[in-house]
Motif scaffolding. Structure first.
Motif, mmCIF file in Angstrom:
data_model
loop_
_atom_site.group_PDB
_atom_site.id
_atom_site.type_symbol
_atom_site.label_atom_id
_atom_site.label_comp_id
_atom_site.label_asym_id
_atom_site.label_seq_id
_atom_site.Cartn_x
_atom_site.Cartn_y
_atom_site.Cartn_z
ATOM 1 N N GLY A 37 0.321 -36.787 -19.328
ATOM 2 C CA GLY A 37 0.448 -36.326 -18.182
ATOM 3 C C GLY A 37 -0.097 -35.106 -18.146
ATOM 4 N N ASP A 38 -0.920 -34.304 -17.045
ATOM 5 C CA ASP A 38 -0.946 -33.677 -16.831
ATOM 6 C C ASP A 38 -0.505 -32.323 -17.296
ATOM 7 N N ILE A 39 -1.034 -31.439 -17.714
ATOM 8 C CA ILE A 39 -0.529 -29.852 -17.969
ATOM 9 C C ILE A 39 -1.801 -29.127 -16.628
ATOM 10 N N LEU A 40 -0.786 -28.358 -16.155
ATOM 11 C CA LEU A 40 -2.085 -27.288 -15.584
ATOM 12 C C LEU A 40 -1.513 -25.939 -15.454
ATOM 13 N N LEU A 41 -2.794 -24.819 -16.420
ATOM 14 C CA LEU A 41 -2.984 -23.915 -17.353
ATOM 15 C C LEU A 41 -3.364 -22.812 -16.565
ATOM 16 N N ALA A 42 -3.283 -21.637 -16.414
ATOM 17 C CA ALA A 42 -2.888 -20.487 -15.778
ATOM 18 C C ALA A 42 -3.270 -19.200 -16.902
ATOM 19 N N LEU A 43 -5.224 -18.377 -16.761
ATOM 20 C CA LEU A 43 -6.003 -17.699 -17.778
ATOM 21 C C LEU A 43 -5.297 -16.296 -18.195
ATOM 22 N N TYR A 44 -5.188 -15.444 -18.339
ATOM 23 C CA TYR A 44 -4.297 -14.043 -18.111
ATOM 24 C C TYR A 44 -6.162 -13.716 -17.915
ATOM 25 N N ASN A 45 -6.432 -12.702 -16.469
ATOM 26 C CA ASN A 45 -7.379 -11.797 -16.921
ATOM 27 C C ASN A 45 -7.155 -10.209 -18.264
ATOM 28 N N GLU A 46 -6.259 -9.883 -18.553
ATOM 29 C CA GLU A 46 -5.358 -8.616 -19.100
ATOM 30 C C GLU A 46 -6.089 -9.589 -20.642
ATOM 31 N N THR A 47 -6.477 -10.979 -20.969
ATOM 32 C CA THR A 47 -6.647 -10.986 -22.213
ATOM 33 C C THR A 47 -8.101 -11.446 -21.934
ATOM 34 N N PRO A 48 -9.691 -11.259 -21.668
ATOM 35 C CA PRO A 48 -10.251 -11.240 -21.537
ATOM 36 C C PRO A 48 -11.015 -12.371 -22.646
ATOM 37 N N ARG A 49 -11.062 -11.772 -23.776
ATOM 38 C CA ARG A 49 -12.096 -12.754 -25.594
ATOM 39 C C ARG A 49 -10.875 -13.407 -25.176
ATOM 40 N N HIS A 50 -9.985 -13.877 -25.500
ATOM 41 C CA HIS A 50 -9.221 -14.727 -25.087
ATOM 42 C C HIS A 50 -9.491 -15.947 -24.158
ATOM 43 N N ARG A 51 -9.363 -15.607 -23.126
ATOM 44 C CA ARG A 51 -9.763 -16.172 -21.633
ATOM 45 C C ARG A 51 -11.573 -16.733 -21.777
ATOM 46 N N ASP A 52 -11.986 -15.666 -22.145
ATOM 47 C CA ASP A 52 -13.301 -16.711 -21.862
ATOM 48 C C ASP A 52 -13.528 -17.200 -23.563
ATOM 49 N N PHE A 54 -11.568 -19.432 -24.432
ATOM 50 C CA PHE A 54 -11.192 -20.934 -24.241
ATOM 51 C C PHE A 54 -11.613 -21.351 -23.241
ATOM 52 N N ILE A 55 -12.249 -20.568 -21.924
ATOM 53 C CA ILE A 55 -12.798 -21.462 -21.290
ATOM 54 C C ILE A 55 -14.020 -22.277 -21.855
ATOM 55 N N ARG A 56 -15.056 -21.735 -22.630
ATOM 56 C CA ARG A 56 -16.401 -22.195 -23.417
ATOM 57 C C ARG A 56 -15.671 -23.099 -24.352
ATOM 58 N N LEU A 57 -14.731 -23.212 -24.789
ATOM 59 C CA LEU A 57 -14.795 -24.979 -25.231
ATOM 60 C C LEU A 57 -14.064 -25.471 -24.906
ATOM 61 N N VAL A 58 -13.226 -24.877 -23.658
ATOM 62 C CA VAL A 58 -13.268 -26.101 -22.658
ATOM 63 C C VAL A 58 -13.860 -26.873 -21.619
ATOM 64 N N LYS A 59 -15.271 -26.094 -21.276
ATOM 65 C CA LYS A 59 -16.609 -26.498 -20.952
ATOM 66 C C LYS A 59 -17.569 -27.022 -22.039
ATOM 67 N N ASN A 60 -17.323 -26.951 -23.829
ATOM 68 C CA ASN A 60 -17.582 -27.416 -24.055
ATOM 69 C C ASN A 60 -17.939 -29.245 -24.814
ATOM 70 N N GLY A 61 -16.347 -29.232 -24.306
ATOM 71 C CA GLY A 61 -15.823 -30.813 -24.425
ATOM 72 C C GLY A 61 -14.945 -30.647 -25.967
ATOM 73 N N TYR A 62 -14.477 -29.028 -26.352
ATOM 74 C CA TYR A 62 -14.129 -28.814 -27.761
ATOM 75 C C TYR A 62 -13.177 -29.746 -27.708
#
Length: 229
Positions: A37-52, A54-62
Motif C-alpha cells: 500500500g501507499d505511505i505518504l511522507l512529509a520531510l522537515y525543513n528543519e533538517t535541510p541536508r537530509h531533506r535535500d 532524500f529528495i535527490r535520491l527519490v528523483k533519481n529513482g534510487y
C-alpha cells in the motif's frame, strides 16, 4: 456567525499538522508506493541536508524496487540498500549504501521517536562518534506504548548513552504513553520527516514474519517513490 467561526476553528485544528513549518513554508511530500500500500511522507525543513538528499535520491529513482530489508515488530521498518532489487530470498541484505554520509541534524525535543516518524539509519557510535547518517538508509518508527515506570527505565538508559543530555520531557513522555514510539533512540539519530498517511501500511509491514536477521520471509518492497509536493 459565531457558530460558523467556531466550525472553521475546529476544521483548522483537524487539518494535517505537517502542512507547513509554521513559518508559511510548505514541506516536501514523498509518496512511497509499496506492494502493501501507499505511505505518504512529509520531510522537515528543519533538517535541510537530509531533506535535500532524500529528495535527490527519490528523483533519481534510487528507491524504486528496493526492499524493506530489516523489519522488527513493535520497533521499525528499514529500507535503503539499492542492491536488494536483485537479492534472492535468504541472501544478505542491507549492507550497501552510496559512499558518503550526512552530518547529523538532531533537533530534540522538537523531533523525537514517536510512532510514525522518518529517521536516518547510521553506523554505531564506536565507529561513528559524530552520529552521521547513512546516505540512503532510512527507517519509519512503529514502536510501542510505554508506562511511567518503563519511561523511567529508559531515561536511565538515555542518561548513559547521551551523557545526560537527552531528557524525556513531560510532553514527550505523554506522547510515548498515548501514541508510542522508540524513546531509547532519542537524541542519537536524525529524524527528518513523518508519515502523513499510511500508518496502516507501516503496521502491516512491521508485523510480517522475518528470519533470524530481521529480513521479511516474503519480500516487501518500495515499488515506486515519488516527489508529490
Amino acid at each position: 456567525m459565531q457558530k460558523i467561526l467556531y466550525a472553521l476553528f475546529l476544521l483548522i485544528l483537524q487539518m494535517p499538522a505537517m502542512a507547513d513549518t509554521g513559518t508559511g513554508e510548505s514541506r516536501c511530500e514523498i509518496l512511497l508506493k509499496t506492494d502493501k500500500g501507499d505511505i505518504l511522507l512529509a520531510l522537515y525543513n528543519e533538517t535541510p541536508r537530509h531533506r535535500d538528499n532524500f529528495i535527490r535520491l527519490v528523483k533519481n529513482g534510487y528507491y524504486d524496487g528496493v526492499l524493506f530489508h530489516r523489519v522488527i515488530s513493535d520497533f521499525m521498518i528499514q529500507c535503503g540498500d539499492s542492491t536488494t532489487r536483485h537479492t534472492e530470498p535468504g541472501d544478505k541484505a542491507g549492507e550497501y549504501a552510496p559512499a558518503y554520509t550526512i552530518p547529523a541534524e538532531i533537533v530534540y525535543p522538537k523531533f523525537f521517536h514517536r510512532r510514525g516518524v522518518l529517521a536516518a539509519a547510521r553506523e554505531p557510535d564506536d565507529v561513528n562518534p559524530k552520529r552521521e547518517s547513512s546516505s540512503s538508509h532510512f527507517y519509519i518508527v512503529y514502536g510501542r506504548r510505554f508506562t511511567e515506570d518503563g519511561l523511567d527505565n529508559l531515561q536511565a538508559r538515555l542518561d548513559k548513552t547521551t551523557g545526560g543530555k537527552i531528557v524525556l520531557t513531560p510532553e514527550v513522555r505523554e506522547i510515548y504513553k498515548s501514541v508510542g514510539g522508540t524513546p531509547h533512540l532519542d537524541g542519537q539519530y536524525t529524524i527528518f520527516g513523518e508519515v502523513l498517511s499510511g500508518m496502516d501500511v507501516v503496521k502491516e509491514i512491521q508485523s510480517v514474519e522475518t528470519d533470524s536477521k530481521d529480513r521479511p520471509l516474503e519480500d516487501v518492497r518500495v515499488v515506486k517513490a515519488i516527489v508529490v509536493k
